[in-house]
Write a protein that holds these residues in place. Structure first.
Motif, PDB file in Angstrom:
ATOM      1  N   PHE A   1       0.837  -1.207   0.000  1.00 36.38           N
ATOM      2  CA  PHE A   1       0.000   0.000   0.000  1.00 36.38           C
ATOM      3  C   PHE A   1       0.871   1.256   0.000  1.00 36.38           C
ATOM      4  O   PHE A   1       0.504   2.291   0.562  1.00 36.38           O
ATOM      5  CB  PHE A   1      -0.926  -0.006   1.222  1.00 36.38           C
ATOM      6  CG  PHE A   1      -1.892  -1.151   1.244  1.00 36.38           C
ATOM      7  CD1 PHE A   1      -3.108  -1.059   0.599  1.00 36.38           C
ATOM      8  CD2 PHE A   1      -1.564  -2.348   1.859  1.00 36.38           C
ATOM      9  CE1 PHE A   1      -3.991  -2.121   0.596  1.00 36.38           C
ATOM     10  CE2 PHE A   1      -2.441  -3.416   1.871  1.00 36.38           C
ATOM     11  CZ  PHE A   1      -3.658  -3.306   1.230  1.00 36.38           C
ATOM     12  N   SER A   2       2.029   1.144  -0.638  1.00 35.26           N
ATOM     13  CA  SER A   2       2.967   2.271  -0.636  1.00 35.26           C
ATOM     14  C   SER A   2       2.408   3.488  -1.361  1.00 35.26           C
ATOM     15  O   SER A   2       2.827   4.623  -1.099  1.00 35.26           O
ATOM     16  CB  SER A   2       4.301   1.843  -1.266  1.00 35.26           C
ATOM     17  OG  SER A   2       4.093   1.374  -2.592  1.00 35.26           O
ATOM     18  N   ASP A   3       1.467   3.278  -2.282  1.00 36.14           N
ATOM     19  CA  ASP A   3       0.858   4.425  -2.953  1.00 36.14           C
ATOM     20  C   ASP A   3       0.131   5.321  -1.961  1.00 36.14           C
ATOM     21  O   ASP A   3       0.018   6.537  -2.160  1.00 36.14           O
ATOM     22  CB  ASP A   3      -0.127   3.950  -4.026  1.00 36.14           C
ATOM     23  CG  ASP A   3       0.575   3.287  -5.202  1.00 36.14           C
ATOM     24  OD1 ASP A   3       1.796   3.475  -5.323  1.00 36.14           O
ATOM     25  OD2 ASP A   3      -0.098   2.560  -5.957  1.00 36.14           O
ATOM     26  N   THR A   4      -0.363   4.713  -0.882  1.00 34.69           N
ATOM     27  CA  THR A   4      -1.095   5.475   0.129  1.00 34.69           C
ATOM     28  C   THR A   4      -0.201   5.872   1.293  1.00 34.69           C
ATOM     29  O   THR A   4      -0.217   7.032   1.737  1.00 34.69           O
ATOM     30  CB  THR A   4      -2.277   4.650   0.670  1.00 34.69           C
ATOM     31  OG1 THR A   4      -3.088   4.228  -0.421  1.00 34.69           O
ATOM     32  CG2 THR A   4      -3.108   5.466   1.647  1.00 34.69           C
ATOM     33  N   ASN A   5       0.583   4.927   1.801  1.00 29.97           N
ATOM     34  CA  ASN A   5       1.373   5.217   3.011  1.00 29.97           C
ATOM     35  C   ASN A   5       2.779   5.749   2.718  1.00 29.97           C
ATOM     36  O   ASN A   5       3.524   6.081   3.649  1.00 29.97           O
ATOM     37  CB  ASN A   5       1.461   3.973   3.906  1.00 29.97           C
ATOM     38  CG  ASN A   5       2.101   2.785   3.200  1.00 29.97           C
ATOM     39  OD1 ASN A   5       3.019   2.927   2.394  1.00 29.97           O
ATOM     40  ND2 ASN A   5       1.605   1.589   3.513  1.00 29.97           N
ATOM     41  N   GLN A   6       3.174   5.799   1.428  1.00 30.45           N
ATOM     42  CA  GLN A   6       4.477   6.341   1.030  1.00 30.45           C
ATOM     43  C   GLN A   6       5.655   5.557   1.593  1.00 30.45           C
ATOM     44  O   GLN A   6       6.768   6.071   1.694  1.00 30.45           O
ATOM     45  CB  GLN A   6       4.611   7.823   1.462  1.00 30.45           C
ATOM     46  CG  GLN A   6       3.496   8.724   0.990  1.00 30.45           C
ATOM     47  CD  GLN A   6       3.386   8.752  -0.533  1.00 30.45           C
ATOM     48  OE1 GLN A   6       4.383   8.880  -1.228  1.00 30.45           O
ATOM     49  NE2 GLN A   6       2.167   8.609  -1.049  1.00 30.45           N
ATOM     50  N   MET A   7       5.417   4.310   1.971  1.00 31.86           N
ATOM     51  CA  MET A   7       6.490   3.492   2.541  1.00 31.86           C
ATOM     52  C   MET A   7       6.717   2.284   1.625  1.00 31.86           C
ATOM     53  O   MET A   7       6.150   1.214   1.826  1.00 31.86           O
ATOM     54  CB  MET A   7       6.142   3.044   3.961  1.00 31.86           C
ATOM     55  CG  MET A   7       6.068   4.163   4.961  1.00 31.86           C
ATOM     56  SD  MET A   7       7.631   5.078   5.137  1.00 31.86           S
ATOM     57  CE  MET A   7       8.649   3.851   5.932  1.00 31.86           C
ATOM     58  N   ASN A   8       7.561   2.487   0.585  1.00 29.07           N
ATOM     59  CA  ASN A   8       7.907   1.369  -0.277  1.00 29.07           C
ATOM     60  C   ASN A   8       8.993   0.524   0.368  1.00 29.07           C
ATOM     61  O   ASN A   8       9.436   0.795   1.490  1.00 29.07           O
ATOM     62  CB  ASN A   8       8.332   1.872  -1.657  1.00 29.07           C
ATOM     63  CG  ASN A   8       9.490   2.870  -1.564  1.00 29.07           C
ATOM     64  OD1 ASN A   8      10.289   2.822  -0.628  1.00 29.07           O
ATOM     65  ND2 ASN A   8       9.571   3.777  -2.527  1.00 29.07           N
ATOM     66  N   THR A   9       9.439  -0.487  -0.349  1.00 30.45           N
ATOM     67  CA  THR A   9      10.424  -1.418   0.227  1.00 30.45           C
ATOM     68  C   THR A   9      11.695  -0.691   0.644  1.00 30.45           C
ATOM     69  O   THR A   9      12.238  -0.962   1.728  1.00 30.45           O
ATOM     70  CB  THR A   9      10.760  -2.503  -0.804  1.00 30.45           C
ATOM     71  OG1 THR A   9       9.565  -3.151  -1.208  1.00 30.45           O
ATOM     72  CG2 THR A   9      11.702  -3.531  -0.210  1.00 30.45           C
ATOM     73  N   HIS A  10      12.171   0.217  -0.169  1.00 32.77           N
ATOM     74  CA  HIS A  10      13.420   0.922   0.147  1.00 32.77           C
ATOM     75  C   HIS A  10      13.277   1.775   1.405  1.00 32.77           C
ATOM     76  O   HIS A  10      14.167   1.786   2.269  1.00 32.77           O
ATOM     77  CB  HIS A  10      13.831   1.797  -1.049  1.00 32.77           C
ATOM     78  CG  HIS A  10      15.116   2.521  -0.827  1.00 32.77           C
ATOM     79  ND1 HIS A  10      16.355   1.876  -0.775  1.00 32.77           N
ATOM     80  CD2 HIS A  10      15.367   3.855  -0.640  1.00 32.77           C
ATOM     81  CE1 HIS A  10      17.304   2.776  -0.561  1.00 32.77           C
ATOM     82  NE2 HIS A  10      16.737   3.986  -0.477  1.00 32.77           N
TER      83      HIS A  10
END
Length: 1198
Positions: free
Chosen positions: A854-863
């Motif tokens: 859900f990185s599109d919403t929480n801005q927390m991608n794998t990196h």
């Protein structure tokens, strides 16, 4: 001035100074000395301060004069609690002191059927003197307006206002004496004694604040009686009676205690702390008796033999042995307890209300003391018979011989022939001859012997088959009763039907006075006394010194219920241990030498632990003892289990059943306390095992409860020392991850943002202390506070998540350039991690994998997640990029590194998607659910009165939901009751029993407007389990009627009719063939992706009524449905059972239910109900804000 019997008159002003009347019960000289020639001097006590008797608000009007009521027949029995006695006559009289002085004093005099009492005022609650009517020899006139009340050793002179009033008093007194003698003559009681045949529970001298000399105090039944001295106690003429139904006692200091009533506070002082504890115990017993109910007792006393103790003959016995089926007095009950529960199960007629079912009461009326003594006391020599006044030692010897050895029993003609005894028992239990059953069991017949009938293999089953309810009750109560054995072994060496090994040991020990409550404070060295102790022949005796002949006291090994070793330096001596007894007493012993203390503990343990539990002594323990409990599948009857606690490991041994693996307390799924304060039950649930420990004895149970709770808490900072869940994941990690999964997946900057330092620290402290009892709720904890607590916990681990030994290897692996080689190295390193660390790494990376989805919403991608968690997990300063690289690799290759199969990944995605969709729906409606969802569930059928609104967390399984519903409605689960949660689709006319481990939340999310959940019994489960247990192989094949139905975009367009097809079902897939000889399947579906519903909708015109509906949802969310029909019901059950078995790896039903016969918890260490359990639907919806917009209807269109 004449007084009218039964009515109160206006009080006259007293001539006695108010200070004297209030300050003392004994203001008259005659009442402070045994010498009748002493002058009466009211002024002698004017110096006593009013504080001696607190007087503010302590003089309410007495409920003194009540209408005359006929006495109940039971009230006429001597002894026991006295009912409120109607007042015969009351009024003002002048009382003359014993030496014949002309100084008269006004006294309010009251006469009832039992006592003549006089008071300073008609408002006083407590008399200045009471004279039992039984003591009065005669009443005679002595001149104008005067008369005498004459006893055997005392004369009381009174003067009335007129001769008419004097004659009325004389007539009332004479009539009371005649009636009293007539009553006692009828009940065969002696009129020479004034206290009847009941002996006091405790009697002795105590100091009472405000008095120069000690008073003699007696606790009898539900009253405390005050006497001037022991001589007057024996004569029966006392000062006052205190009814304990309004009393309360509490200790003040080491030797003092207060007896508080609404009218006065009596401040007593004993000679020693031990005496004070004994007085407190006696008075608390009187309060319990006063507040108890006599309803059961009176019903059981309706049988004449039950009105007297079966052992000593004391009147109005209010205790019973429910397995021996006899009624006994309080003194004999104490000795019966000493025999152990294997010989006699003692219960109170007045206080143990829940025990006395209608069947048990009827059993005592049909059996009871008459037939009981006809068998057990058939051959008692007169020289060995007990009397109400017999000493404790004599009672102990007699009861050991009577019940443990069966010395006086009437031998059955078949005695010694085991086979014939068993046959006779099987025949007797089908009749109403309870006395025959009692005789057979008492002579050795096996209560669980094989009857020869497989349909009813035991006597209990035979009795049930024959409809003999009382026989069943008697057999149940004797399931664990020992057979009496007359042998050469001393009674004290026998316990639990086996001979305990003889243990001998002696030496000096330091001990404190015994206590009746847990030791809360540290006992100083000065509080210990040095005693010579001898352990021999099953008795621990302690002497003043090694030369003393008579012991100061003794503890019988058979009475010991618990032995506890205290942590070092808990008390004044470095090494101390506690001994708990059946009589609710606690003995504390101490030594400075570790080896000597260890030797004493081992010897005492060997003396009271039976051979069946001797394996518990192979290792050192912190606490050892026996407790009533229920475990395994034997939950209908409590049994006495033996327990040993070592660290966080609780080992248990049960009389019936195999040796079980120890309970790992830090791995418990649940630790809770159920029941009320008087009937508490400790529930321990671990890996599908449930143990119920009952608090029959409060003292040792509360001590066990405290140490088990402490042992179940987190011990240290390493992962393996934390409270662990079912998958070896620390509960603290699970709580945080679960909360963030429910509430924080879409929170921008999750894990990157920091929470408030103070809130984070408080939360982390509570989680470290007892994570199992911490329940995170949205609105109470912010997601950033929870995420910060999780990161800090992982960073602060002393050894780290990846361990110090392997940390460098993990960092080096991240530099491997070949991707496949690097993944292989990660998998290799993962295997070498400790089990708890390995499980935690997988759970954490699985969670982070969901977060980055859900990185599109929480801005927390794998990196971004790797940047945050790399330094946290490897405990670096953030300068080394390799730590973040490891975390990034593990997230990116989560499926491969952790061997996650496609089905596990699909379920994980469904759960997370359901949570996010519901939170979006809740936000749109202005309602938040704290990550949970509130759903309507029905019990047995869909009706308004059966609906329950339940909060569904993401982790809730179908089994947990089922138990929640049954708990709310107080539905107990009997053996072979297969309660299950069903998903019902009304439109399809089909239902699906949910697997017990299936998560409920995704199902709730997918429910349509025509679907609902209902909890009911699965009637076919037993037949399916029998089939699965007897089948060979894991496959199923055969012909069935088949029809296909494709639903495109929910339009429901059916196609074709039913046709014969051949099916093969194995562990991986379901294949459809056109006919048996076909080699290539027409269709094939992965079995774990199918949902199988029982039933086929009628409009499809199924050829048989034994059909089921199979649903498959493709990756494009296109639903495919097939309808299958079998020829017989048994065939349907076999197919459905096979589906369940292959879909859930053979585990169709839990091997042991996590709850059976579970009572509705009064106290729970868990969540409580959100919504009222009763009321209309509208009322329930109004009581929870979540229902204001009805999220159910919103989600139906998501």
């Amino acid at each position: 001035m004449a007084s009218i019997p039964g009515l109160s008159e206006e009080p006259l002003p007293s001539r006695v100074p108010r200070a004297v009347r209030v300050a003392s019960l004994l203001s008259e000289g005659e009442e402070l000395s045994g010498d009748d020639a002493e002058d009466e001097d009211d002024h002698a006590y004017e110096g006593i301060p009013n504080g001696g008797w607190p007087t503010s608000g302590l003089n309410p009007p007495l409920r003194s004069l009540i209408p005359d009521l006929p006495l109940h027949p039971m009230d006429e029995l001597p002894g026991g609690p006295t009912p409120i006695t109607p007042v015969i006559k009351a009024g003002w009289l002048d009382k003359n002191p014993p030496q014949g002085s002309y100084i008269y004093q006004k006294r309010w005099v009251r006469l009832d059927a039992d006592y003549l009492r006089y008071f300073d005022s008609n408002k006083d609650a407590y008399s200045k003197r009471f004279v039992p009517v039984a003591c009065i020899c005669r009443v005679a006139p002595i001149g104008d307006q005067k008369f005498e009340v004459i006893t055997n050793n005392r004369t009381f002179a009174f003067r009335a206002e007129s001769d008419v009033e004097r004659n009325e008093w004389m007539q009332a007194l004479q009539q009371a004496v005649v009636e009293h003698r007539a009553r006692f003559r009828l009940s065969s009681a002696s009129v020479l004694g004034v206290r009847g045949s009941e002996q006091p529970d405790r009697a002795g001298s105590l100091e009472l604040r405000g008095f120069k000399n000690k008073l003699y105090v007696a606790v009898t039944g539900d009253k405390v009686q005050l006497y001037k001295n022991m001589e007057e106690f024996h004569l029966g003429i006392g000062i006052t009676l205190i009814d304990m139904n309004v009393g309360n006692v509490k200790e003040v200091d080491r030797r003092s205690f207060d007896l508080t009533t609404p009218y006065r506070i009596f401040s007593f002082s004993a000679d020693s702390e031990l005496e004070k504890e004994q007085w407190l115990e006696a008075m608390q017993g009187a309060i319990a008796e006063a507040l108890s109910t006599s309803e059961v007792a009176e019903r059981i006393w309706a049988a004449a033999p039950n009105r007297f103790c079966a052992d000593c003959g004391a009147a109005q016995p209010d205790w019973a042995s429910i397995n021996l089926c006899i009624v006994i007095c309080k003194r004999c009950a104490g000795e019966h307890r000493g025999l152990g529960a294997g010989v006699s199960k003692v219960r109170s007629l007045k206080m143990d209300r829940k025990v006395w079912t209608e069947a048990l009461i009827q059993l005592f009326l049909h059996l009871g003391n008459g037939p009981g003594n006809h068998f057990w006391a058939a051959n008692v020599p007169p020289s060995e018979a007990l009397e109400p006044s017999s000493s404790p030692g004599a009672r102990r010897y007699h009861l050991e011989a009577k019940y443990r050895e069966g010395k006086y029993r009437r031998y059955h003609p078949l005695f010694g022939n085991q086979e014939e005894l068993d046959k006779a028992l099987c025949a007797a239990v089908t009749t109403t001859d309870l006395a025959e059953t009692q005789a057979l069991l008492g002579c050795g017949a096996g209560v669980s012997c094989f009857s020869g009938d497989p349909a009813a293999p035991t006597p209990l089953a035979l009795a049930e088959q024959a409809g003999q309810t009382l026989q069943m009750e008697f057999l149940r109560n004797n399931q664990s009763t020992e057979v009496p054995r007359l042998d050469s072994v001393k009674p004290l060496e026998k316990h639990y039907s086996v001979t305990l090994p003889t243990v001998s040991h002696s030496g000096f020990l330091y001990k404190t006075a015994s206590a009746g409550k847990p030791l809360q404070d540290r006992r100083a060295r000065e509080e210990f006394s040095r005693r010579w102790c001898v352990l021999s022949d099953g008795v621990l005796s302690y002497y003043e010194n090694e030369r003393a002949v008579t012991p100061n006291g003794e503890i019988r090994a058979s009475e010991i219920v618990c032995l506890a070793v205290s942590p070092l330096d808990t008390h004044g001596f470095e090494h101390t241990f506690e001994v708990y007894t059946e009589g609710e007493r606690l003995y504390l012993f101490g030594l400075e030498n570790a080896e000597l203390a260890h030797e004493w503990v081992k010897c005492i343990a060997k003396a009271f632990v039976p051979p069946l539990a001797e394996d518990l002594l192979a290792r050192d323990f912190e606490r050892l003892g026996r407790l009533p409990c229920k475990a395994g599948l034997s939950l209908q009857q409590a049994q006495e289990g033996w327990f040993a606690l070592t660290g966080s490991e609780l080992r248990a041994v049960f009389p019936e059943g195999p040796w079980e693996e120890p309970l790992q307390l830090r791995r418990l799924q649940e630790l809770s306390i159920q029941g009320d304060s008087e009937n508490q039950v400790l529930v321990l649930v671990e890996r599908r095992r449930t143990l119920y420990i009952q608090g029959e004895r409060r003292l040792d149970f509360m001590a066990w409860l405290g140490v088990i709770q402490k042992a179940a808490a987190s011990l240290g900072d390493t992962l393996s020392e934390q409270q662990l869940g079912d998958s070896d994941i620390p509960v603290i990690v699970y709580r945080c991850v679960d909360y963030i999964t429910q509430c924080g997946l879409t929170s921008e900057g999750i894990y990157r943002k920091c929470g408030q330092t103070s809130k984070t620290q408080r939360l982390l402290d509570s989680l470290r202390q007892d994570a199992r009892s911490v329940h995170l709720k949205e609105g109470e904890q912010h997601v950033d506070d929870v995420s910060s607590a999780l990161k800090r916990f992982l960073r602060d681990l002393p050894d780290g998540l990846f361990t110090r030994a392997q940390r460098l290897a993990w960092l080096e692996a991240s530099e491997i350039e070949d991707e496949e080689e690097k993944i292989s190295r990660y998998r290799e390193l993962l295997v070498h991690l400790p089990p708890v660390n390995r499980a935690t790494v997988k759970a954490l990376i699985s969670h982070l994998y969901c977060v980055q989805c859900f990185s599109d919403t929480n801005q927390m991608n794998t990196h971004n997640l790797a940047i945050v968690f790399g330094p946290t997990l490897f405990q670096t300063d953030g300068q080394d990029y390799k730590a973040g690289k490891v975390v990034e690799d593990l997230i990116n290759h989560y499926v491969v590194v952790f061997s996650v199969d496609e089905e596990e990944l699909r379920k994980q995605r469904e759960e997370v998607t359901a949570i996010v969709k519901m939170r979006v729906a809740g936000t749109a409606s202005g309602t938040q659910h704290a990550g949970d969802f509130i759903c309507t569930v029905y019990l047995e059928e869909k009706k308004v009165e059966t609906e329950q609104h339940v909060k569904i967390p993401a982790s809730m399984t179908a089994e947990e939901l089922t138990l929640e519903i049954l708990d709310r409605r107080n539905v107990s689960i009997r053996e072979k009751d297969y309660w299950t949660c069903f998903e019902v689709n009304e439109k399809e006319e089909a239902e699906r029993p949910l697997h017990f481990a299936e998560k409920v939340l995704p199902i709730v999310h997918g429910l349509g407007i025509d679907s609902h959940l209902v909890v009911k019994k699965c009637q076919s489960m037993e037949a399916m389990l029998l089939y699965l247990a007897s089948r060979v192989g894991d496959t199923k094949h055969g012909m069935m009627k088949f029809r296909e139905d494709r639903s495109l975009l929910g339009l429901g367009l059916p196609s074709g009719g039913f046709h014969d097809r051949y099916f093969i079902l194995n562990s991986s897939c379901l294949r459809l063939y056109k006919e048996v000889r076909s080699h290539r399947p027409e269709k094939e579906w992965p079995v774990k992706s199918l949902k199988v519903y029982l039933g086929v909708k009628k409009k499809l015109r199924p050829p048989t009524c034994w059909g089921f509906t199979v649903v498959h949802e493709t990756e494009k969310h296109e639903k495919q449905q097939w309808y299958l029909c079998c020829d017989t019901q048994m065939e349907l059950r076999e197919w459905f059972a096979t589906f369940l078995s292959v879909q859930h790896d053979g585990l169709v039903w839990p091997s042991e239910p996590s709850r059976v016969s579970r009572a509705v918890p009064e106290v729970r260490m868990g969540s409580v109900s959100l919504i009222p359990l009763r009321g209309s639907e509208n009322e329930m919806r109004r009581s929870v804000a979540a229902f204001t917009a009805d999220p159910l209807s919103l989600l139906r269109h998501v």
